[in-house]
Design a protein around this motif. Structure first.
Motif, PDB file in Angstrom:
ATOM      1  N   SER A  33      13.343   7.420  11.598  1.00  0.00           N
ATOM      2  CA  SER A  33      13.486   7.134  10.174  1.00  0.00           C
ATOM      3  C   SER A  33      13.666   5.648   9.929  1.00  0.00           C
ATOM      4  O   SER A  33      14.157   4.916  10.792  1.00  0.00           O
ATOM      5  N   LEU A  34      13.244   5.251   8.747  1.00  0.00           N
ATOM      6  CA  LEU A  34      13.483   3.897   8.265  1.00  0.00           C
ATOM      7  C   LEU A  34      13.768   3.970   6.776  1.00  0.00           C
ATOM      8  O   LEU A  34      13.277   4.876   6.083  1.00  0.00           O
ATOM      9  N   ARG A  35      14.510   3.007   6.290  1.00  0.00           N
ATOM     10  CA  ARG A  35      14.778   2.910   4.860  1.00  0.00           C
ATOM     11  C   ARG A  35      14.384   1.519   4.395  1.00  0.00           C
ATOM     12  O   ARG A  35      14.929   0.524   4.877  1.00  0.00           O
ATOM     13  N   LEU A  36      13.445   1.470   3.483  1.00  0.00           N
ATOM     14  CA  LEU A  36      13.019   0.209   2.889  1.00  0.00           C
ATOM     15  C   LEU A  36      13.747   0.004   1.571  1.00  0.00           C
ATOM     16  O   LEU A  36      14.063   0.964   0.871  1.00  0.00           O
ATOM     17  N   ARG A  49       1.107   1.076   0.677  1.00  0.00           N
ATOM     18  CA  ARG A  49       0.994   0.659   2.067  1.00  0.00           C
ATOM     19  C   ARG A  49      -0.453   0.330   2.393  1.00  0.00           C
ATOM     20  O   ARG A  49      -1.378   0.837   1.744  1.00  0.00           O
ATOM     21  N   GLN A  50      -0.618  -0.522   3.380  1.00  0.00           N
ATOM     22  CA  GLN A  50      -1.957  -0.896   3.833  1.00  0.00           C
ATOM     23  C   GLN A  50      -1.964  -0.979   5.341  1.00  0.00           C
ATOM     24  O   GLN A  50      -1.281  -1.824   5.928  1.00  0.00           O
ATOM     25  N   ALA A  51      -2.733  -0.100   5.936  1.00  0.00           N
ATOM     26  CA  ALA A  51      -2.913  -0.107   7.381  1.00  0.00           C
ATOM     27  C   ALA A  51      -4.091  -1.015   7.737  1.00  0.00           C
ATOM     28  O   ALA A  51      -4.932  -1.302   6.873  1.00  0.00           O
ATOM     29  N   PRO A  52      -4.168  -1.469   8.972  1.00  0.00           N
ATOM     30  CA  PRO A  52      -5.284  -2.344   9.376  1.00  0.00           C
ATOM     31  C   PRO A  52      -6.636  -1.720   9.068  1.00  0.00           C
ATOM     32  O   PRO A  52      -6.864  -0.537   9.334  1.00  0.00           O
ATOM     33  N   GLU A  53      -7.499  -2.504   8.463  1.00  0.00           N
ATOM     34  CA  GLU A  53      -8.874  -2.110   8.148  1.00  0.00           C
ATOM     35  C   GLU A  53      -8.938  -0.947   7.165  1.00  0.00           C
ATOM     36  O   GLU A  53      -9.954  -0.255   7.074  1.00  0.00           O
ATOM     37  N   ARG A  54      -7.877  -0.754   6.403  1.00  0.00           N
ATOM     38  CA  ARG A  54      -7.879   0.280   5.376  1.00  0.00           C
ATOM     39  C   ARG A  54      -7.456  -0.323   4.038  1.00  0.00           C
ATOM     40  O   ARG A  54      -6.814  -1.376   3.984  1.00  0.00           O
ATOM     41  N   THR A  81       2.110   3.759  10.361  1.00  0.00           N
ATOM     42  CA  THR A  81       2.138   2.328  10.654  1.00  0.00           C
ATOM     43  C   THR A  81       1.308   1.567   9.625  1.00  0.00           C
ATOM     44  O   THR A  81       0.126   1.871   9.420  1.00  0.00           O
ATOM     45  N   ALA A  82       1.928   0.599   8.987  1.00  0.00           N
ATOM     46  CA  ALA A  82       1.259  -0.163   7.920  1.00  0.00           C
ATOM     47  C   ALA A  82       2.214  -1.236   7.415  1.00  0.00           C
ATOM     48  O   ALA A  82       3.406  -1.238   7.756  1.00  0.00           O
ATOM     49  N   VAL A  83       1.665  -2.099   6.594  1.00  0.00           N
ATOM     50  CA  VAL A  83       2.511  -3.001   5.815  1.00  0.00           C
ATOM     51  C   VAL A  83       2.817  -2.290   4.506  1.00  0.00           C
ATOM     52  O   VAL A  83       1.907  -1.830   3.809  1.00  0.00           O
ATOM     53  N   TYR A  84       4.071  -2.194   4.187  1.00  0.00           N
ATOM     54  CA  TYR A  84       4.517  -1.505   2.975  1.00  0.00           C
ATOM     55  C   TYR A  84       4.858  -2.552   1.914  1.00  0.00           C
ATOM     56  O   TYR A  84       5.619  -3.490   2.172  1.00  0.00           O
ATOM     57  N   VAL A 137       5.924  -1.884   8.977  1.00  0.00           N
ATOM     58  CA  VAL A 137       6.492  -0.679   9.581  1.00  0.00           C
ATOM     59  C   VAL A 137       5.579  -0.274  10.729  1.00  0.00           C
ATOM     60  O   VAL A 137       4.380  -0.058  10.523  1.00  0.00           O
ATOM     61  N   THR A 138       6.137  -0.200  11.914  1.00  0.00           N
ATOM     62  CA  THR A 138       5.368   0.193  13.091  1.00  0.00           C
ATOM     63  C   THR A 138       6.033   1.397  13.740  1.00  0.00           C
ATOM     64  O   THR A 138       7.228   1.347  14.052  1.00  0.00           O
ATOM     65  N   VAL A 139       5.247   2.441  13.925  1.00  0.00           N
ATOM     66  CA  VAL A 139       5.761   3.666  14.523  1.00  0.00           C
ATOM     67  C   VAL A 139       5.068   3.867  15.868  1.00  0.00           C
ATOM     68  O   VAL A 139       3.838   3.988  15.927  1.00  0.00           O
TER      69      VAL A 139
END
Length: 119
Positions: free
Chosen positions: A16-19, A37-42, A89-92, A115-117
């Protein structure tokens, strides 16, 4: 108006994580507080949003794992993320819009938090 995000990091799958995201500046009222959120190449995608009055919406991929909440006295929005998977996993990014003291509309984005899982 500025947004300051915090809470990202590296977590193992199932964890878990809390932003958090705090808005400051010339704020008269807030309309909507949201997380993307934005994942690489998405493309950037909506994760969840909360409108004034308490209406909330979640993306289908959240599947009950994430919870958005707000602390109105602090102009802060939180994203509690549970049962994380590597696909999360993405930048939130935090996004907030509202009205300034001169009835001016504003819509601002945070700089993003990674956020990296791991599997």
């Amino acid at each position: 108006v500025q947004l300051v995000e915090s809470g990202g990091g590296l977590v193992q799958a199932g964890g878990s994580l809390r932003l958090s995201c705090a808005a400051s500046g010339s704020i008269f009222s807030i309309n909507t507080m949201a997380w993307y959120r934005q994942a690489p190449e998405r493309e950037r995608e909506l994760v969840t949003a909360c409108r004034s009055g308490g209406y909330t919406a979640y993306a289908s991929f959240v599947e009950g794992r994430f919870t958005i909440s707000t602390e109105n006295s602090k102009n802060t929005v939180y994203l509690q993320m549970d049962s994380l998977t590597p696909e999360d996993t993405a930048v939130y990014y935090c996004n907030v819009d509202g009205i300034g003291p001169n009835s001016d509309y504003w819509d601002v984005w945070g700089k993003g938090t990674q956020v990296t899982v791991s599997s």
